[in-house]
Enzyme design. Structure first.
Site, PDB file in Angstrom:
ATOM      1  N   LYS A  83       3.074 -10.251  18.594  1.00 36.07           N
ATOM      2  CA  LYS A  83       2.790 -10.150  17.164  1.00 36.07           C
ATOM      3  C   LYS A  83       3.272 -11.440  16.529  1.00 36.07           C
ATOM      4  O   LYS A  83       4.123 -12.132  17.103  1.00 36.07           O
ATOM      5  CB  LYS A  83       3.566  -8.951  16.582  1.00 36.07           C
ATOM      6  CG  LYS A  83       3.061  -8.450  15.260  1.00 36.07           C
ATOM      7  CD  LYS A  83       2.083  -7.307  15.402  1.00 36.07           C
ATOM      8  CE  LYS A  83       1.607  -6.823  14.056  1.00 36.07           C
ATOM      9  NZ  LYS A  83       0.742  -5.652  14.159  1.00 36.07           N
ATOM     10  N   LYS A 186      -9.777   3.521   4.552  1.00 39.72           N
ATOM     11  CA  LYS A 186     -10.813   3.174   5.540  1.00 39.72           C
ATOM     12  C   LYS A 186     -10.801   4.174   6.690  1.00 39.72           C
ATOM     13  O   LYS A 186     -11.839   4.677   7.096  1.00 39.72           O
ATOM     14  CB  LYS A 186     -10.567   1.748   6.064  1.00 39.72           C
ATOM     15  CG  LYS A 186     -10.757   0.688   4.989  1.00 39.72           C
ATOM     16  CD  LYS A 186     -10.681  -0.714   5.553  1.00 39.72           C
ATOM     17  CE  LYS A 186      -9.284  -1.133   5.948  1.00 39.72           C
ATOM     18  NZ  LYS A 186      -8.329  -1.262   4.836  1.00 39.72           N
TER      19      LYS A 186
HETATM   20  N1  LIG Z   1      -7.552   0.296   9.893  1.00 36.64           N
HETATM   21  C1  LIG Z   1      -7.157   0.328  11.162  1.00 36.64           C
HETATM   22  O1  LIG Z   1      -7.897  -0.049  12.072  1.00 36.64           O
HETATM   23  C2  LIG Z   1      -5.803   0.864  11.532  1.00 36.64           C
HETATM   24  C3  LIG Z   1      -5.383   0.803  12.873  1.00 36.64           C
HETATM   25  C4  LIG Z   1      -4.141   1.348  13.242  1.00 36.64           C
HETATM   26  C5  LIG Z   1      -3.336   1.896  12.254  1.00 36.64           C
HETATM   27  N2  LIG Z   1      -3.752   1.920  10.950  1.00 36.64           N
HETATM   28  C6  LIG Z   1      -2.865   2.523   9.952  1.00 36.64           C
HETATM   29  O2  LIG Z   1      -3.504   3.643   9.356  1.00 36.64           O
HETATM   30  C7  LIG Z   1      -3.140   3.749   7.982  1.00 36.64           C
HETATM   31  C8  LIG Z   1      -4.383   3.735   7.110  1.00 36.64           C
HETATM   32  O3  LIG Z   1      -5.087   2.540   7.343  1.00 36.64           O
HETATM   33  P1  LIG Z   1      -6.384   2.150   6.491  1.00 36.64           P
HETATM   34  O4  LIG Z   1      -6.983   0.975   7.157  1.00 36.64           O
HETATM   35  O5  LIG Z   1      -7.210   3.377   6.252  1.00 36.64           O
HETATM   36  O6  LIG Z   1      -5.702   1.686   5.132  1.00 36.64           O
HETATM   37  P2  LIG Z   1      -6.289   1.767   3.655  1.00 36.64           P
HETATM   38  O7  LIG Z   1      -5.432   0.872   2.827  1.00 36.64           O
HETATM   39  O8  LIG Z   1      -7.780   1.551   3.662  1.00 36.64           O
HETATM   40  O9  LIG Z   1      -6.073   3.307   3.228  1.00 36.64           O
HETATM   41  C9  LIG Z   1      -4.849   3.866   2.880  1.00 36.64           C
HETATM   42  C10 LIG Z   1      -5.142   4.921   1.819  1.00 36.64           C
HETATM   43  O10 LIG Z   1      -3.943   5.622   1.561  1.00 36.64           O
HETATM   44  C11 LIG Z   1      -3.820   5.816   0.158  1.00 36.64           C
HETATM   45  N3  LIG Z   1      -2.419   6.035  -0.175  1.00 36.64           N
HETATM   46  C12 LIG Z   1      -1.426   5.119  -0.316  1.00 36.64           C
HETATM   47  N4  LIG Z   1      -0.267   5.728  -0.623  1.00 36.64           N
HETATM   48  C13 LIG Z   1      -0.522   7.061  -0.669  1.00 36.64           C
HETATM   49  C14 LIG Z   1       0.268   8.195  -0.931  1.00 36.64           C
HETATM   50  N5  LIG Z   1       1.559   8.085  -1.213  1.00 36.64           N
HETATM   51  N6  LIG Z   1      -0.324   9.406  -0.896  1.00 36.64           N
HETATM   52  C15 LIG Z   1      -1.647   9.524  -0.617  1.00 36.64           C
HETATM   53  N7  LIG Z   1      -2.444   8.474  -0.359  1.00 36.64           N
HETATM   54  C16 LIG Z   1      -1.899   7.253  -0.379  1.00 36.64           C
HETATM   55  C17 LIG Z   1      -4.434   4.560  -0.448  1.00 36.64           C
HETATM   56  O11 LIG Z   1      -4.827   4.760  -1.798  1.00 36.64           O
HETATM   57  C18 LIG Z   1      -5.619   4.322   0.498  1.00 36.64           C
HETATM   58  O12 LIG Z   1      -6.776   4.987   0.055  1.00 36.64           O
HETATM   59  C19 LIG Z   1      -2.173   2.586   7.726  1.00 36.64           C
HETATM   60  O13 LIG Z   1      -0.851   3.044   7.923  1.00 36.64           O
HETATM   61  C20 LIG Z   1      -2.526   1.595   8.802  1.00 36.64           C
HETATM   62  O14 LIG Z   1      -1.428   0.756   9.137  1.00 36.64           O
HETATM   63  C21 LIG Z   1      -4.958   1.447  10.573  1.00 36.64           C
END
Ligand SMILES: NC(=O)c1ccc[n+]([C@@H]2O[C@H](COP(=O)([O-])OP(=O)(O)OC[C@H]3O[C@@H](n4cnc5c(N)ncnc54)[C@H](O)[C@@H]3O)[C@@H](O)[C@H]2O)c1
Length: 360
Positions: A83, A186
């Site tokens: 990382k 997402k």
């Molecule tokens: N996108 C990926 O490929 C990926 C891969 C591995 C892990 N992750 C993890 O998965 C999680 C989500 O990723 P993402 O890409 O969908 O992110 P994102 O930012 O698109 O979505 C996160 C959502 O959570 C909401 N949110 C934030 N705080 C909140 C709360 N207190 N209560 C309810 N909703 C809340 C936000 O408004 C947003 O809609 C993250 O922790 C990310 O690190 C994502």
């Protein structure tokens, strides 16, 4: 904390290599951490973040690179764990020369480290970095990249949840179960669709009104609750944290009514010991880094020349890996988080050892 492993320093981290990179002209200060290349080149994203201190940046890169070694090992990838962090406020200092200077440092490692997106870095940044180095994934589709990694992240989480459901209720389906999705971003959006297609009822929450509008318009059958604490206390069978880290903590675990936790968020356990608290309450927790590996599987596929169907097949295997971990946890009488770590360490040792067989 010491980077060098030694028998008399249990606090040492045991990383293979940690590289400090500086380009004064552009303001670049980066640290690349390589925890292990036992399984292949280290892969992990670049986090661009205004850390409070150099110590904080170093601690984060050491922690995150170690986590990637475990995630990549269990994802079945021939990749080690690494990382990088860029220390600074991306809003203030991110520029083409800074990113390209960073790319040259990645190139200087000659393929021991492959980078990707993380907090504060995006597909467009990877395209710029790629102008200086071959060792980058997460590029745009036009540049041979895999595009939006949340598609296979959600697919993998769904596979992990199917395995957890089978372990608890005897069938690998969420049909007829109530699943609480915290965070309709997402990943949460794609996950909701998979769950509804499988016949689950979905209860959800998000802090962003746009996400709520989306779900009302697209899936009006989804029940919405005010916030994550209401979701934790709701009558649900499965809890899927898909927002921020630390969702499982000393407040939420005692209040949780679900029997299964499987979600996309990274670092769901707020501190060590929470996995035991969950096990004591009879709640099955499918470890976050196992079930959310679909994203890294998707970007890792770029190294071979991206093929979505091949990557999806690999992400589907998260079902088998989760099953194996849950079985091992039962056999060895440990929480699934501990079983997952053991399985990852076993693969790093057993497959990594093969490099000692001399070829020429
Ligand atoms: N996108 C990926 O490929 C990926 C891969 C591995 C892990 N992750 C993890 O998965 C999680 C989500 O990723 P993402 O890409 O969908 O992110 P994102 O930012 O698109 O979505 C996160 C959502 O959570 C909401 N949110 C934030 N705080 C909140 C709360 N207190 N209560 C309810 N909703 C809340 C936000 O408004 C947003 O809609 C993250 O922790 C990310 O690190 C994502």
């Amino acid at each position: 904390m010491g980077v060098f492993a030694s028998t008399d320093d249990p606090g040492s981290t045991g990383h293979e290599q940690v590289v400090f990179c500086q380009d004064k002209q552009t303001g670049l200060k980066a640290i690349i951490g390589i925890y292990s290349t036992a399984l292949g080149p280290a892969l992990g994203g670049t986090r661009f973040y205004p850390y409070a201190s150099e110590e904080a940046a170093l601690a984060d890169v050491l922690d995150l690179s170690r986590g990637m070694a475990y995630k990549n090992a269990l994802a079945g990838l021939d990749l080690g764990g690494g990382k990088a962090v860029i220390w600074g406020d991306p809003e203030q200092i991110k520029s083409e020369p800074l990113l390209r200077a960073y790319g040259r440092f990645v190139e200087s490692l000659a393929g021991r480290y492959y980078t990707a997106c993380d907090v504060g870095t995006y597909v467009a940044d990877m395209d710029l970095i790629a102008r200086e180095t071959r060792y980058v994934t997460g590029r745009s589709v036009e540049h041979g990249g895999a595009g939006d990694s949340s598609i296979l992240t959600a697919w993998g989480v769904f596979q992990g949840m199917r395995a957890a459901a089978e372990h608890v209720w005897g069938a690998p389906t969420l049909a007829g179960k109530r699943v609480g999705v915290a965070g309709l971003g997402k990943v949460g959006k794609y996950l909701t669709k998979h769950l509804l297609d499988d016949g689950a009822e979905v209860v959800a929450t998000d802090v962003n009104p746009k996400a709520l509008e989306w779900v009302r318009a697209t899936h009006p059958q989804v029940e919405l609750v005010d916030d994550a604490s209401a979701l934790v206390a709701a009558d649900i069978d499965v809890y899927a944290p898909c927002a921020l880290g630390g969702a499982l903590n000393d407040d939420t675990v005692p209040a949780l009514r679900a029997k299964v936790v499987t979600g996309a968020a990274n670092n769901q356990l707020a501190h060590p010991g929470i996995e035991k608290l969950l096990a004591d309450r009879g709640i099955l927790y499918a470890p976050d880094y196992v079930v959310n590996a679909g994203g890294v599987i998707q970007v890792a596929d770029e190294i071979e020349g991206f093929n979505f169907d091949r990557a999806k097949l690999r992400a589907t295997k998260i079902y088998d890996t989760t099953r194996e971990i849950l079985r091992l946890a039962d056999d060895e009488g440990v929480p699934p988080a501990v079983a997952a770590d053991r399985l990852a360490e076993r693969r790093m040792a057993d497959v990594g050892r093969l490099r000692t067989i001399h070829l020429r």
